[in-house]
Design a protein around this motif. Structure first.
Motif, mmCIF file in Angstrom:
data_model
loop_
_atom_site.group_PDB
_atom_site.id
_atom_site.type_symbol
_atom_site.label_atom_id
_atom_site.label_comp_id
_atom_site.label_asym_id
_atom_site.label_seq_id
_atom_site.Cartn_x
_atom_site.Cartn_y
_atom_site.Cartn_z
ATOM 1 N N VAL A 69 -2.444 10.162 8.940
ATOM 2 C CA VAL A 69 -3.210 11.433 9.519
ATOM 3 C C VAL A 69 -3.174 12.638 9.612
ATOM 4 O O VAL A 69 -3.792 13.107 9.760
ATOM 5 C CB VAL A 69 -3.512 9.963 10.736
ATOM 6 N N GLY A 73 -6.946 12.713 8.664
ATOM 7 C CA GLY A 73 -7.690 11.530 9.757
ATOM 8 C C GLY A 73 -8.786 12.158 10.035
ATOM 9 O O GLY A 73 -9.062 12.652 9.390
ATOM 10 N N ASP A 111 1.042 -1.442 0.070
ATOM 11 C CA ASP A 111 -0.036 0.100 -0.264
ATOM 12 C C ASP A 111 0.999 1.098 0.282
ATOM 13 O O ASP A 111 0.403 2.611 -0.785
ATOM 14 C CB ASP A 111 -0.599 0.007 1.625
ATOM 15 N N THR A 112 2.120 1.395 0.897
ATOM 16 C CA THR A 112 3.471 2.344 1.339
ATOM 17 C C THR A 112 4.201 1.778 1.089
ATOM 18 O O THR A 112 4.510 0.752 1.133
ATOM 19 C CB THR A 112 2.827 3.575 1.967
ATOM 20 N N MET A 147 1.347 8.016 10.298
ATOM 21 C CA MET A 147 1.049 7.089 9.510
ATOM 22 C C MET A 147 0.181 6.483 11.411
ATOM 23 O O MET A 147 0.685 5.988 12.779
ATOM 24 C CB MET A 147 1.628 6.077 9.136
ATOM 25 N N GLY A 158 -2.285 -1.975 7.071
ATOM 26 C CA GLY A 158 -1.881 -0.948 7.811
ATOM 27 C C GLY A 158 -0.961 -1.778 8.698
ATOM 28 O O GLY A 158 -0.615 -1.295 10.230
ATOM 29 N N GLU A 192 -1.924 4.434 7.587
ATOM 30 C CA GLU A 192 -3.026 5.555 7.078
ATOM 31 C C GLU A 192 -2.399 7.039 7.340
ATOM 32 O O GLU A 192 -2.130 7.335 8.476
ATOM 33 C CB GLU A 192 -4.316 5.434 7.493
ATOM 34 N N TYR A 212 -11.288 6.670 13.086
ATOM 35 C CA TYR A 212 -10.775 6.152 12.660
ATOM 36 C C TYR A 212 -9.603 5.124 13.914
ATOM 37 O O TYR A 212 -9.468 3.777 13.778
ATOM 38 C CB TYR A 212 -9.237 6.562 12.005
#
Length: 486
Positions: free
Chosen positions: A451, A459, A9-10, A445, A33, A449, A463
């Motif tokens: 934020v 964000g 994802d990243t 992060m 995540g 995610e 969450y």
């Protein structure tokens, strides 16, 4: 054009990664995540973040902060209203590079601890930008609390229990402290204690008031180091009798530090926490004109400036295990610090100062960047040790394959002068106004995610997840070996 599904994802690339044990160059691959890869030259991501010239560190853990606690007389709040709830408090946390917070579920006398926890879940629901857990505060250790509620809650992931030796509505007797320590020992929880001698404080306060010495600066006079030293000595003795692990919170000065060192020399498993106010504030800050000294009223109070160096030595040599804010957000208005008027006696001023957002940057700048501590020690104090103490490691507090992708990217070249208007809490002042820091978190992060980035909030409320914690007894059982686990 390739249509292959991205592997990650990243990818965070070109940064210097640090844990509590190592500093190394590596890319960080994130998926679902979690951190799933560390290595150079990672390829195939939906998003890439260039961290050239920056430090890629585990997200901070502020394991001592107060949010949205119900007001009541006889508490540290003196009936005042906390300005930060889980929305503004967690927002402030992430902008300061903190990705997990551990506030307190407070049992008031006559209340069930289970009911207090349920209340705090309601207060947090749908609001937090970052992950969170709860400590338990016990002020009424009834037989039901000791035999039913605490074991049930500890088994459910609330593995830290705090007790007070001061404040009229919170303090419990030595006998009751022994009972609570016995439960934490038996069930593998960590006990935390606010160590100040209530009777001494009450006696001194009455003497000062009789002499008309009620201004904020006399708050420090009413709580000299001797009352913290005595209570720290007594708390350690109680834990020694029970063979329970104990964390002394917000240690302010050299006299308490000496008691902790002596206890450790005997092999007592004692842990120690300090806070920014004992490094950057002094009793002079309580003597500001126009009642503004009330802004810096906290307990224990800031000591003299020479004592700041004593606390720094404890930061540097491993005496302190964690560095927390003790964020207690009261505005300088009629709902907060001025609830009892602009000339109220110091004993009626809400105890506590804001610090969630500034905690980690202060330590990064004045600890690491100033050369007092190395980067691994910063990570230990800011993240890793709290994760270990409170049963979140290695999910939290480190950059390793399998850990949550709670990551803060620090720009060591960014210079920031703290102004309250730039902060994201709901308090109308900061005690660190005007202090210039070297280095600041620029990308944060939480579980993969983004934020916040470059001052922009990305964000969303809600969450953040509640983290049920395990017992940390195995992680930290051998604290008698000085700094062996740090």
């Amino acid at each position: 054009m390739s249509t292959a599904t991205p592997v990650f994802d990243t990818i965070i690339r070109n940064g210097t990664v640090a844990t509590a044990a190592d500093v190394f160059r590596s890319d960080v691959g994130i998926r679902g995540g979690r951190i799933v890869a560390l290595g150079e030259g990672l390829r195939g991501a939906t998003r890439e973040i260039d961290a050239t010239g920056m430090y890629v560190l585990p997200g901070g853990i502020d394991a001592h902060c107060h949010l949205d606690q119900p007001k009541a007389e006889g508490l540290a709040a003196a009936g005042s209203v906390m300005a930060d709830d889980f929305l503004s408090g967690s927002r402030s946390a992430i902008f300061g590079g903190t990705t997990t917070i551990v506030p307190f579920a407070v049992q008031h006398r006559g209340q069930s601890v289970v009911a207090a926890v349920e209340d705090y879940h309601r207060r947090a629901a749908g609001k937090a930008y970052c992950d969170y857990a709860f400590h338990l505060i016990v002020s009424d250790p009834s037989e039901k609390v000791l035999r039913e509620e605490l074991p049930q809650l500890i088994a459910g992931g609330y593995t830290s229990v705090k007790v007070y030796m001061t404040y009229e509505a919170m303090r419990i007797s030595d006998r009751q402290i022994l009972d609570v320590l016995d439960v934490t020992r038996e069930h593998g929880a960590l006990a935390m204690i606010h160590a100040e001698n209530f009777e001494c404080i009450s006696w001194l306060t009455e003497k000062l008031e009789a002499a008309g010495k009620t201004a904020p600066r006399y708050h420090a006079t009413s709580r000299p180091q001797a009352v913290e030293r005595e209570a720290t000595h007594r708390a350690i003795a109680l834990s020694e009798v029970v063979s329970a692990r104990l964390l002394i919170v917000h240690v302010s000065g050299g006299e308490a530090i000496t008691e902790i060192r002596r206890g450790r020399e005997r092999g007592v498993p004692i842990f120690a926490e300090t806070c920014p106010q004992y490094l950057f504030l002094s009793e002079d800050d309580l003597d500001q004109p126009g009642f503004h000294g009330a802004k810096c009223v906290c307990s224990p109070p800031p000591r003299d400036k020479g004592n700041q160096e004593v606390v720094w030595r404890g930061i540097e040599d491993g005496l302190f295990d964690i560095f927390s804010s003790d964020h207690a957000p009261y505005r300088f208005d009629e709902n907060g610090k001025l609830r009892h008027g602009p000339d109220a006696p110091f004993r009626k001023v809400a105890n506590g100062i804001p610090g969630l957002e500034t905690r980690a940057p202060l330590l990064f700048s004045e600890g690491f960047m100033a050369g007092r501590i190395d980067l691994c020690r910063f990570v230990a104090l800011n993240s890793a040790n709290a994760a270990k103490l409170y049963g979140m490691y290695p999910r939290k507090g480190t950059i390793a394959v399998g850990a949550d992708a709670d990551i803060t990217i620090w720009d060591p070249h960014r210079q920031v002068t703290i102004r309250n208007e730039m902060l994201h809490h709901n308090v109308d002042f900061t005690p660190y106004e005007g202090r210039t820091l070297q280095g600041w978190p620029v990308t944060v992060m939480v579980r993969g995610e983004l934020v916040c980035q470059d001052g922009e909030l990305l964000g969303r409320p809600g969450y953040g997840e509640f983290i049920a914690r395990r017992s940390s007894a195995r992680d930290i059982q051998d604290r008698s070996a000085e700094a062996a686990w740090i």
